[in-house]
Design a protein around this motif. Structure first.
Motif, mmCIF file in Angstrom:
data_model
loop_
_atom_site.group_PDB
_atom_site.id
_atom_site.type_symbol
_atom_site.label_atom_id
_atom_site.label_comp_id
_atom_site.label_asym_id
_atom_site.label_seq_id
_atom_site.Cartn_x
_atom_site.Cartn_y
_atom_site.Cartn_z
ATOM 1 N N THR A 25 -20.402 8.584 -41.028
ATOM 2 C CA THR A 25 -20.692 7.208 -40.595
ATOM 3 C C THR A 25 -22.190 6.909 -40.600
ATOM 4 O O THR A 25 -22.587 5.747 -40.556
ATOM 5 C CB THR A 25 -20.140 6.969 -39.183
ATOM 6 O OG1 THR A 25 -20.737 7.906 -38.272
ATOM 7 C CG2 THR A 25 -18.635 7.125 -39.159
ATOM 8 N N LEU A 26 -23.011 7.975 -40.649
ATOM 9 C CA LEU A 26 -24.465 7.802 -40.602
ATOM 10 C C LEU A 26 -25.102 7.834 -41.981
ATOM 11 O O LEU A 26 -26.230 7.347 -42.152
ATOM 12 C CB LEU A 26 -25.102 8.899 -39.735
ATOM 13 C CG LEU A 26 -24.633 8.993 -38.284
ATOM 14 C CD1 LEU A 26 -25.359 10.118 -37.576
ATOM 15 C CD2 LEU A 26 -24.837 7.673 -37.551
ATOM 16 N N GLY A 27 -24.424 8.420 -42.955
ATOM 17 C CA GLY A 27 -25.022 8.519 -44.278
ATOM 18 C C GLY A 27 -24.173 9.375 -45.199
ATOM 19 O O GLY A 27 -23.021 9.720 -44.911
ATOM 20 N N GLU A 28 -24.769 9.730 -46.336
ATOM 21 C CA GLU A 28 -24.108 10.577 -47.334
ATOM 22 C C GLU A 28 -24.301 12.043 -46.949
ATOM 23 O O GLU A 28 -25.432 12.513 -46.795
ATOM 24 C CB GLU A 28 -24.713 10.320 -48.714
ATOM 25 C CG GLU A 28 -24.166 11.211 -49.810
ATOM 26 C CD GLU A 28 -24.954 11.111 -51.097
ATOM 27 O OE1 GLU A 28 -24.585 11.789 -52.073
ATOM 28 O OE2 GLU A 28 -25.959 10.367 -51.128
ATOM 29 N N VAL A 29 -23.204 12.770 -46.773
ATOM 30 C CA VAL A 29 -23.266 14.156 -46.304
ATOM 31 C C VAL A 29 -22.949 15.107 -47.457
ATOM 32 O O VAL A 29 -21.907 15.000 -48.095
ATOM 33 C CB VAL A 29 -22.269 14.399 -45.148
ATOM 34 C CG1 VAL A 29 -22.385 15.844 -44.653
ATOM 35 C CG2 VAL A 29 -22.534 13.425 -44.008
ATOM 36 N N MET A 30 -23.870 16.043 -47.715
ATOM 37 C CA MET A 30 -23.645 17.107 -48.689
ATOM 38 C C MET A 30 -23.574 18.430 -47.934
ATOM 39 O O MET A 30 -24.062 18.540 -46.798
ATOM 40 C CB MET A 30 -24.765 17.118 -49.730
ATOM 41 C CG MET A 30 -24.914 15.785 -50.463
ATOM 42 S SD MET A 30 -26.168 15.796 -51.756
ATOM 43 C CE MET A 30 -25.312 16.712 -53.023
#
Length: 446
Positions: A25-30
């Motif tokens: 929900t906060l950003g793109e997670v890798m």
């Protein structure tokens, strides 16, 4: 605004999946399953805005190794360390080595999201502060020539008033820099400074950009939108290249200056605005008035205070101070570079058709390619790097500076395959100046 990029490092696939779902929900997670994978991600997929890493992972390395790599590669990127419950000593070690915070397993869902959001907010504020510092540094007028000292005086006098200001000068002389300086020294300094490149906005869009529009005002207007005049409320609106504005929008600008109000496209009710207008141009507006391309009454309204910026060739004594200023501004690793006296002499002798903008561009490129921290004549391209050679001796067959500038511009243009926009960018000038350079000192046909 681009979504933040987050890297989650944990050897437990279930923990990584949980982090992905929580932080998605906060950003793109890798993700990375171990320190080596994290380093690979940093190398191939970076930069990241936030890194979360487990402390205890199988060798080689552990969470502290990930922390050290991030601090080395991305010193402004916060790192949150996740530790096994009760491993307080390891958590304190991570804080001492620069971790933003630590969390204990098993995960407290609310705590992870809260701490991650706080870390991203800190990263954003660091970047905004750096950007603001750069803007302040760029808006500093540099030089002590008599011509520039007169500009200083006029800026100081005009800053305290609220009247419109018209800044004129050749392309690249620093008109926006002077406008920012006016704003920074004015009672409106706490308000927004919004620059508008009028030459880059299509005439059909200019009205909506400046004054806003209502929903359904035209095809594609799916919602109401505030214009730049409203966005600049309480501050300064800088209209660069005002000479490129069409007659219809000119009449609307005149109304704003006279009445202090705008009308959004598609609406009839006026909206009061509290904005100081600073305009700039490299065109002869009196000539455009004579040609019927610019309203004389608008020119009178804009030209209450007139600041003329002299070209750099008329104030060569400022070049040394400006070179040192730009060298410090674009220095790498915080080490202030040194410019040799011979290089300064050659930079001073050059004509600078692109003015201050071209000078900054040349210094920035030289620093980008130089690893020693010492800039000599060899770090600047011809004809800049050997300008005094061409100015001294005065042999009859020696090419003029205009001819050398033309050759250099032609060489850059050839290098980029004829792409004039790219050539202008590399030269630090606009397309119009590029055309002038290419036309200068053309050899006569025999």
């Amino acid at each position: 605004m681009k979504a933040p990029r987050i890297l989650a490092v944990d050897d437990d696939p279930h923990a990584r999946d949980l982090l992905r779902r929580l932080l998605g929900t906060l950003g793109e997670v890798m993700q990375a399953p171990h320190p080596e994978g994290a380093i690979e991600r940093l190398t191939e997929d970076g930069p990241f805005d936030l890194v979360l890493t487990d402390m205890a992972m199988p060798n080689p390395g552990d969470g502290l190794r990930v922390l050290q790599e991030v601090k080395t590669r991305l010193p402004d990127t916060p790192v949150i360390v996740v530790t096994a419950f009760g491993n307080i000593e390891g958590a304190l070690d991570s804080i001492q080595q620069g971790a933003f915070d630590y969390l204990a397993k098993p995960f407290d869902v609310d705590a992870i999201v809260r701490v991650a959001r706080r870390a991203l907010d800190q990263k954003r504020l660091v970047e905004e502060n750096r950007s603001l510092r750069k803007q302040v540094e760029r808006s500093t007028l540099v030089g002590r020539s008599p011509a520039l000292l007169e500009v200083y005086k006029q800026v100081a006098r005009a800053a305290t008033s609220n009247v419109p200001v018209l800044i004129t000068g050749e392309t690249g002389t620093g008109k926006e820099m002077v406008a920012r300086s006016l704003h920074k020294r004015s009672p409106r300094a706490a308000g927004p400074f919004i620059p508008v490149d009028c030459g880059a906005i299509a005439e059909s869009l200019m009205e909506s950009e400046l004054f806003g529009h209502s929903r359904g005002a035209f095809t594609g207007a799916t919602g109401a939108r505030r214009g730049l005049f409203e966005e600049a409320s309480g501050g300064t609106l800088f209209l660069d290249e005002i000479g490129d504005v069409g007659l219809k929008v000119q009449s609307q600008l005149l109304r704003v200056l006279q009445e202090g109000e705008i009308r959004r496209v598609g609406e009839s009710a006026p909206v009061k605005v509290d904005v100081r207008v600073v305009a700039a141009t490299n065109k002869d507006l009196q000539a455009r008035v004579a040609e019927g391309l610019f309203r004389e009454d608008l020119l009178y309204r804009l030209d209450v205070v007139h600041l003329r910026l002299p070209p750099l060739r008329e104030r060569r004594e400022d070049v040394t101070a400006m070179v040192e200023h730009f060298a410090a501004l674009h220095a790498r690793g915080g080490v202030r570079p040194v410019v040799t006296p011979e290089a300064l002499a050659r930079l001073t002798a050059y004509e600078w058709p692109g003015n201050v903008r071209q000078l900054e561009n040349v210094v920035a490129r030289a620093l980008a390619l130089n690893v020693t921290g010492v800039l000599g004549p060899q770090d600047f391209p011809e004809p800049i790097g050997d300008a005094p050679k061409k100015l001294t001796g005065l042999a009859e067959d020696m090419p003029s500076l205009a001819e050398l500038s033309r050759r250099y511009a032609a060489q850059v243009l050839q290098h980029v395959g004829g792409n004039k926009s790219e050539a202008a960018r590399l030269l630090g000038v606009d397309r119009k100046t590029l055309y002038k350079l290419l036309e200068a000192a053309e050899p006569e046909e025999t």
